[in-house]
Motif scaffolding. Sequence first.
Motif, PDB file in Angstrom:
ATOM      1  N   TYR A  28       0.429  -1.239  -0.330  1.00  0.00           N
ATOM      2  CA  TYR A  28       0.457  -0.217  -0.255  1.00  0.00           C
ATOM      3  C   TYR A  28       1.027   1.016   0.051  1.00  0.00           C
ATOM      4  CZ  TYR A  28      -3.571  -3.208   1.411  1.00  0.00           C
ATOM      5  OH  TYR A  28      -4.141  -4.579   1.380  1.00  0.00           O
ATOM      6  N   THR A  29       2.383   1.409  -0.043  1.00  0.00           N
ATOM      7  CA  THR A  29       2.679   2.792  -0.309  1.00  0.00           C
ATOM      8  C   THR A  29       2.725   3.025  -1.449  1.00  0.00           C
ATOM      9  OG1 THR A  29       4.844   1.666  -0.660  1.00  0.00           O
ATOM     10  CG2 THR A  29       4.383   1.428   1.278  1.00  0.00           C
ATOM     11  N   ARG A  30       3.057   3.920  -1.439  1.00  0.00           N
ATOM     12  CA  ARG A  30       2.974   4.949  -2.616  1.00  0.00           C
ATOM     13  C   ARG A  30       4.647   5.408  -3.405  1.00  0.00           C
ATOM     14  NH1 ARG A  30      -1.141   9.532  -2.755  1.00  0.00           N
ATOM     15  NH2 ARG A  30      -0.032   9.826  -0.768  1.00  0.00           N
ATOM     16  N   GLY A  31       4.150   5.966  -4.306  1.00  0.00           N
ATOM     17  CA  GLY A  31       5.654   6.418  -4.994  1.00  0.00           C
ATOM     18  C   GLY A  31       6.754   4.910  -4.953  1.00  0.00           C
ATOM     19  N   ILE A  32       8.028   5.419  -4.054  1.00  0.00           N
ATOM     20  CA  ILE A  32       8.727   3.820  -4.005  1.00  0.00           C
ATOM     21  C   ILE A  32       8.061   2.948  -3.143  1.00  0.00           C
ATOM     22  CG2 ILE A  32      10.076   5.334  -5.010  1.00  0.00           C
ATOM     23  CD1 ILE A  32      11.294   5.832  -2.123  1.00  0.00           C
ATOM     24  N   SER A  33       9.016   1.897  -3.313  1.00  0.00           N
ATOM     25  CA  SER A  33       8.440   0.206  -2.377  1.00  0.00           C
ATOM     26  C   SER A  33       9.100   1.219  -1.328  1.00  0.00           C
ATOM     27  CB  SER A  33       9.191  -0.543  -2.704  1.00  0.00           C
ATOM     28  OG  SER A  33      10.959  -0.090  -2.239  1.00  0.00           O
ATOM     29  N   LYS A  34       8.509  -0.123   0.110  1.00  0.00           N
ATOM     30  CA  LYS A  34       8.341   0.540   0.915  1.00  0.00           C
ATOM     31  C   LYS A  34      10.798   0.015   1.633  1.00  0.00           C
ATOM     32  CE  LYS A  34       7.499  -1.710   6.039  1.00  0.00           C
ATOM     33  NZ  LYS A  34       6.356  -2.665   5.888  1.00  0.00           N
ATOM     34  N   PRO A  35      11.199  -0.704   0.893  1.00  0.00           N
ATOM     35  CA  PRO A  35      12.691  -0.886   1.561  1.00  0.00           C
ATOM     36  C   PRO A  35      13.228   0.998   1.098  1.00  0.00           C
ATOM     37  CG  PRO A  35      12.214  -2.626   0.593  1.00  0.00           C
ATOM     38  CD  PRO A  35      10.240  -2.143   0.422  1.00  0.00           C
ATOM     39  N   ALA A  36      12.954   1.445  -0.023  1.00  0.00           N
ATOM     40  CA  ALA A  36      13.287   2.767  -0.505  1.00  0.00           C
ATOM     41  C   ALA A  36      12.956   3.726   0.191  1.00  0.00           C
ATOM     42  CB  ALA A  36      12.756   3.325  -2.081  1.00  0.00           C
ATOM     43  N   TRP A  37      11.475   3.537   0.908  1.00  0.00           N
ATOM     44  CA  TRP A  37      10.788   4.087   1.599  1.00  0.00           C
ATOM     45  C   TRP A  37      11.810   4.842   2.949  1.00  0.00           C
ATOM     46  CZ3 TRP A  37       9.377   8.792   0.503  1.00  0.00           C
ATOM     47  CH2 TRP A  37       8.010   8.894  -0.639  1.00  0.00           C
ATOM     48  N   ILE A  38      12.255   3.391   3.336  1.00  0.00           N
ATOM     49  CA  ILE A  38      13.089   3.440   4.964  1.00  0.00           C
ATOM     50  C   ILE A  38      14.469   3.882   4.294  1.00  0.00           C
ATOM     51  CG2 ILE A  38      14.195   2.197   6.248  1.00  0.00           C
ATOM     52  CD1 ILE A  38      11.661   0.440   6.176  1.00  0.00           C
ATOM     53  N   VAL A  39      15.358   3.167   3.827  1.00  0.00           N
ATOM     54  CA  VAL A  39      16.922   4.280   3.366  1.00  0.00           C
ATOM     55  C   VAL A  39      16.364   5.991   2.536  1.00  0.00           C
ATOM     56  CG1 VAL A  39      18.637   4.489   0.782  1.00  0.00           C
ATOM     57  CG2 VAL A  39      17.625   1.706   1.630  1.00  0.00           C
ATOM     58  N   VAL A  40      15.295   6.431   2.499  1.00  0.00           N
ATOM     59  CA  VAL A  40      15.551   7.838   2.241  1.00  0.00           C
ATOM     60  C   VAL A  40      14.904   8.080   3.783  1.00  0.00           C
ATOM     61  CG1 VAL A  40      14.146   9.522   1.874  1.00  0.00           C
ATOM     62  CG2 VAL A  40      14.544   7.944   0.235  1.00  0.00           C
ATOM     63  N   MET A  41      14.103   7.974   4.439  1.00  0.00           N
ATOM     64  CA  MET A  41      14.199   8.480   5.812  1.00  0.00           C
ATOM     65  C   MET A  41      15.526   8.102   6.838  1.00  0.00           C
ATOM     66  SD  MET A  41      11.135   8.548   6.254  1.00  0.00           S
ATOM     67  CE  MET A  41      10.359   8.832   8.662  1.00  0.00           C
ATOM     68  N   ILE A  42      16.057   7.461   6.326  1.00  0.00           N
ATOM     69  CA  ILE A  42      17.468   7.253   7.128  1.00  0.00           C
ATOM     70  C   ILE A  42      18.541   8.348   6.826  1.00  0.00           C
ATOM     71  CG2 ILE A  42      19.838   5.582   7.980  1.00  0.00           C
ATOM     72  CD1 ILE A  42      17.968   3.465   7.876  1.00  0.00           C
ATOM     73  N   VAL A  43      18.350   8.519   5.053  1.00  0.00           N
ATOM     74  CA  VAL A  43      19.327   9.517   4.629  1.00  0.00           C
ATOM     75  C   VAL A  43      19.349  10.620   5.023  1.00  0.00           C
ATOM     76  CG1 VAL A  43      20.635  10.182   2.558  1.00  0.00           C
ATOM     77  CG2 VAL A  43      20.387   7.663   3.410  1.00  0.00           C
ATOM     78  N   LEU A  44      17.956  11.068   4.752  1.00  0.00           N
ATOM     79  CA  LEU A  44      18.090  12.679   4.996  1.00  0.00           C
ATOM     80  C   LEU A  44      16.523  12.484   5.940  1.00  0.00           C
ATOM     81  CD1 LEU A  44      17.084  12.945   1.033  1.00  0.00           C
ATOM     82  CD2 LEU A  44      18.807  14.095   2.860  1.00  0.00           C
ATOM     83  N   PRO A  45      16.072  12.260   7.408  1.00  0.00           N
ATOM     84  CA  PRO A  45      15.559  12.446   8.565  1.00  0.00           C
ATOM     85  C   PRO A  45      14.277  13.464   8.823  1.00  0.00           C
ATOM     86  CG  PRO A  45      17.552  12.359   9.283  1.00  0.00           C
ATOM     87  CD  PRO A  45      17.605  13.163   8.424  1.00  0.00           C
ATOM     88  N   LEU A  46      13.976  14.839   8.173  1.00  0.00           N
ATOM     89  CA  LEU A  46      13.142  15.319   8.364  1.00  0.00           C
ATOM     90  C   LEU A  46      12.796  15.331   7.075  1.00  0.00           C
ATOM     91  CD1 LEU A  46      11.640  17.623   9.733  1.00  0.00           C
ATOM     92  CD2 LEU A  46      13.548  18.924   9.498  1.00  0.00           C
ATOM     93  N   LEU A  47      13.419  15.872   5.224  1.00  0.00           N
ATOM     94  CA  LEU A  47      13.231  15.776   4.626  1.00  0.00           C
ATOM     95  C   LEU A  47      12.311  14.224   4.693  1.00  0.00           C
ATOM     96  CD1 LEU A  47      12.482  17.439   1.884  1.00  0.00           C
ATOM     97  CD2 LEU A  47      14.767  16.717   0.575  1.00  0.00           C
ATOM     98  N   GLY A  48      12.590  13.356   4.684  1.00  0.00           N
ATOM     99  CA  GLY A  48      12.466  12.252   4.132  1.00  0.00           C
ATOM    100  C   GLY A  48      10.859  11.647   5.558  1.00  0.00           C
TER     101      GLY A  48
END
Length: 147
Positions: A28-48
């Motif tokens: 149900y995630t939109r945009g990109i896959s769930k693992p990619a969202w986790i990577v974005v969240m870790i690399v760019l905390p506030l922006l992610g």
Amino acid sequence: MLRVVGVVVVLVIFVYALVDVIRTDGRYTRGISKPAWIVVMIVLPLLGAVLWFIFGRPYGKPSAQPIRRHPTAPDDDPEFLRNLETRRRNTAEEERLKKLKAELEAKERKLNGTDGQEGSQGNNAPGYKSGDAKRGEPDTHGTDELK
């Protein structure tokens, strides 16, 4: 003091968004896959976190499709059992009505047979015909509408 509050707010938003990504079903995630969202969240905390809430989070809870399981036997089906009870009651009521009707017809034949003629009053009280209930006499069978 203001810096500490700012860091705490960013940390709370980051942790909340990261937990939300992890708990969300990957389908149900939109945009990109769930693992990619986790990577974005870790690399760019506030922006992610902001991107997750705007672009990645599902719109609403997905509606679960109800799983319909059919009973394997009729006695497992509550609707069948309900209908069975209704049919049993209806059959019993029909039999009771047939019995009452037969009793009523037997009484009428008996009264007509002992009276001989239709016009004579015989054992009946004056003003009553054969088959009429006498005043004050209770109707034991509840068949007022049949008289």
